[in-house]
Enzyme design. Sequence first.
Site, mmCIF file in Angstrom:
data_model
loop_
_atom_site.group_PDB
_atom_site.id
_atom_site.type_symbol
_atom_site.label_atom_id
_atom_site.label_comp_id
_atom_site.label_asym_id
_atom_site.label_seq_id
_atom_site.Cartn_x
_atom_site.Cartn_y
_atom_site.Cartn_z
ATOM 1 N N LYS A 184 0.855 -1.190 0.000
ATOM 2 C CA LYS A 184 0.000 0.000 0.000
ATOM 3 C C LYS A 184 0.888 1.236 0.000
ATOM 4 O O LYS A 184 1.768 1.379 0.853
ATOM 5 C CB LYS A 184 -0.902 0.003 1.236
ATOM 6 C CG LYS A 184 -2.069 0.966 1.139
ATOM 7 C CD LYS A 184 -3.126 0.507 0.137
ATOM 8 C CE LYS A 184 -4.209 -0.328 0.772
ATOM 9 N NZ LYS A 184 -5.082 -0.968 -0.222
ATOM 10 N N THR A 240 -2.462 -5.761 0.371
ATOM 11 C CA THR A 240 -2.043 -4.373 0.569
ATOM 12 C C THR A 240 -2.910 -3.733 1.654
ATOM 13 O O THR A 240 -2.451 -2.879 2.400
ATOM 14 C CB THR A 240 -2.129 -3.552 -0.738
ATOM 15 O OG1 THR A 240 -3.477 -3.357 -1.117
ATOM 16 C CG2 THR A 240 -1.351 -4.204 -1.860
ATOM 17 N N ASP A 241 -4.164 -4.192 1.763
ATOM 18 C CA ASP A 241 -5.038 -3.669 2.821
ATOM 19 C C ASP A 241 -4.467 -4.000 4.200
ATOM 20 O O ASP A 241 -4.494 -3.160 5.109
ATOM 21 C CB ASP A 241 -6.451 -4.263 2.658
ATOM 22 C CG ASP A 241 -7.458 -3.556 3.533
ATOM 23 O OD1 ASP A 241 -7.672 -2.346 3.319
ATOM 24 O OD2 ASP A 241 -7.999 -4.194 4.450
ATOM 25 N N PHE A 249 29.786 32.731 -11.649
ATOM 26 C CA PHE A 249 29.777 31.644 -12.650
ATOM 27 C C PHE A 249 30.406 32.175 -13.926
ATOM 28 O O PHE A 249 29.841 33.022 -14.598
ATOM 29 C CB PHE A 249 28.351 31.134 -12.899
ATOM 30 C CG PHE A 249 28.321 29.863 -13.696
ATOM 31 C CD1 PHE A 249 28.916 28.699 -13.198
ATOM 32 C CD2 PHE A 249 27.729 29.819 -14.949
ATOM 33 C CE1 PHE A 249 28.909 27.520 -13.937
ATOM 34 C CE2 PHE A 249 27.720 28.642 -15.694
ATOM 35 C CZ PHE A 249 28.309 27.502 -15.184
ATOM 36 N N ARG A 303 26.191 36.776 -8.435
ATOM 37 C CA ARG A 303 24.828 36.379 -8.798
ATOM 38 C C ARG A 303 24.109 35.846 -7.564
ATOM 39 O O ARG A 303 24.715 35.576 -6.530
ATOM 40 C CB ARG A 303 24.831 35.324 -9.911
ATOM 41 C CG ARG A 303 25.368 33.980 -9.470
ATOM 42 C CD ARG A 303 25.202 32.909 -10.557
ATOM 43 N NE ARG A 303 25.735 31.631 -10.075
ATOM 44 C CZ ARG A 303 25.618 30.480 -10.707
ATOM 45 N NH1 ARG A 303 25.026 30.408 -11.886
ATOM 46 N NH2 ARG A 303 26.109 29.366 -10.190
ATOM 47 N N GLN A 313 27.591 23.093 -8.837
ATOM 48 C CA GLN A 313 28.236 21.787 -8.689
ATOM 49 C C GLN A 313 29.225 21.821 -7.519
ATOM 50 O O GLN A 313 29.311 20.881 -6.719
ATOM 51 C CB GLN A 313 28.984 21.415 -9.984
ATOM 52 C CG GLN A 313 28.093 21.032 -11.152
ATOM 53 C CD GLN A 313 27.655 22.201 -12.033
ATOM 54 O OE1 GLN A 313 27.542 23.354 -11.581
ATOM 55 N NE2 GLN A 313 27.404 21.916 -13.299
ATOM 56 N N ASN A 358 18.721 24.578 -10.108
ATOM 57 C CA ASN A 358 19.264 25.941 -10.041
ATOM 58 C C ASN A 358 18.114 26.907 -10.301
ATOM 59 O O ASN A 358 17.644 27.040 -11.438
ATOM 60 C CB ASN A 358 20.374 26.083 -11.099
ATOM 61 C CG ASN A 358 21.208 27.326 -10.896
ATOM 62 O OD1 ASN A 358 20.871 28.170 -10.065
ATOM 63 N ND2 ASN A 358 22.285 27.459 -11.653
ATOM 64 N N HIS A 412 17.036 29.911 -11.187
ATOM 65 C CA HIS A 412 17.709 31.061 -11.790
ATOM 66 C C HIS A 412 17.038 32.382 -11.416
ATOM 67 O O HIS A 412 15.809 32.509 -11.458
ATOM 68 C CB HIS A 412 17.699 30.934 -13.314
ATOM 69 C CG HIS A 412 18.378 29.700 -13.808
ATOM 70 N ND1 HIS A 412 19.716 29.443 -13.592
ATOM 71 C CD2 HIS A 412 17.917 28.646 -14.518
ATOM 72 C CE1 HIS A 412 20.041 28.296 -14.146
ATOM 73 N NE2 HIS A 412 18.964 27.781 -14.710
HETATM 74 O O1 LIG Z 1 26.246 26.760 -11.235
HETATM 75 C C1 LIG Z 1 25.954 26.597 -12.432
HETATM 76 N N1 LIG Z 1 26.335 25.456 -13.065
HETATM 77 C C2 LIG Z 1 26.048 25.225 -14.383
HETATM 78 O O2 LIG Z 1 26.426 24.142 -14.945
HETATM 79 C C3 LIG Z 1 25.339 26.216 -15.076
HETATM 80 N N2 LIG Z 1 24.889 26.317 -16.368
HETATM 81 C C4 LIG Z 1 24.236 27.516 -16.458
HETATM 82 O O3 LIG Z 1 23.650 27.927 -17.509
HETATM 83 N N3 LIG Z 1 24.287 28.186 -15.273
HETATM 84 C C5 LIG Z 1 24.964 27.401 -14.397
HETATM 85 N N4 LIG Z 1 25.290 27.572 -13.089
#
Ligand SMILES: O=c1[nH]c(=O)c2[nH]c(=O)[nH]c2[nH]1
Length: 305
Positions: free
Chosen positions: A20, A65-66, A167, A184, A232, A258, A260
């Site tokens: 369940k 499952t009950d 970045f 950023r 990353q 991410n 944005h």
């Molecule tokens: O931290 C980031 N990693 C990426 O691989 C990536 N690619 C992207 O367009 N912006 C970012 N920012």
Amino acid sequence: MTDASRPARVTRLGPNQYGKAETRVVRIVRDGATHRVKDLNVSVALSGAMDDVHLSGSNATVLTTDTTKNTVFAFAKRHGIASTEQFGIHLARHFVTSQPSIHRARIRIEEYGWERIAAPGAGGGEHSFVRTGQETRTTEVAFDGGGWQVVSGLRDLVVMNSTDSEFWGFVKDPYTTLKETHDRVLATEVTARWRFNWTDEGRPAPDWDESYGQARRHLLEAFADTYSLSLQQTLFAMGSRVVENRAEVDEVRLSLPNKHHFLVDLEPFGLKNDNEVYFAADRPYGLIEGTVLREGAEARIPVTD
Ligand SMILES: O=c1[nH]c(=O)c2[nH]c(=O)[nH]c2[nH]1
């Protein structure tokens, strides 16, 4: 029909499991006037000697499952819910050891948090709660009669750094339009799962609640402390912080969208945007995923789920 005239079998049964999914159980502990709440979403998946039910329709090995749903409710009363991990361990052990046909149990649990409402009126702080808007705690317990695997984590933990993120230096090909940036906004919604190296009941189990609180703290502190050159890099720092500080954890898997934040062009309005006004896009988003391992440990948390 002779063997020669019998049509060749073209299919066979592959891996299977059943149970369940998403039993919503709320357990209230009444300690006098002071109440405590545990609010879980429990999914049971069982596997074992289940060929006959698929191939011949015999249900002789099937714990329904009950019944698995009923067991969740009964165990909430019988054992209480000390932690999601402990509750999952009780359930998995029960299914595997009470039914010869069940060889493996996987229990997934989500926990929704409730905080006390500290109202000035009588009793407000003791039995009135507001759902915490933040993350959901998660646990997956798997037991095959021999070893245990416990993977805990969280999802929907939204975090943002309003600076200390750059970045640049990335590949530029004919389709690249992204501008390099040295300041950023870095925002993400953390999904994290971490695997405990506790595998057998001969060894003392970790303090699950303490471990959860500390892992969460280390994730947040690493996010805040890391001067980020990419999400990353932040991901690796977050996973490493947990593994370095929590001896009971061997593996951390992170999935970080991410979120944005794009600077808005205010020139048409005769205004200068000095890193102050952003468009918070909800899609598409970069999706950064990775596993951080203790040296010598194997990756066991699935990459995709
Ligand atoms: O931290 C980031 N990693 C990426 O691989 C990536 N690619 C992207 O367009 N912006 C970012 N920012």
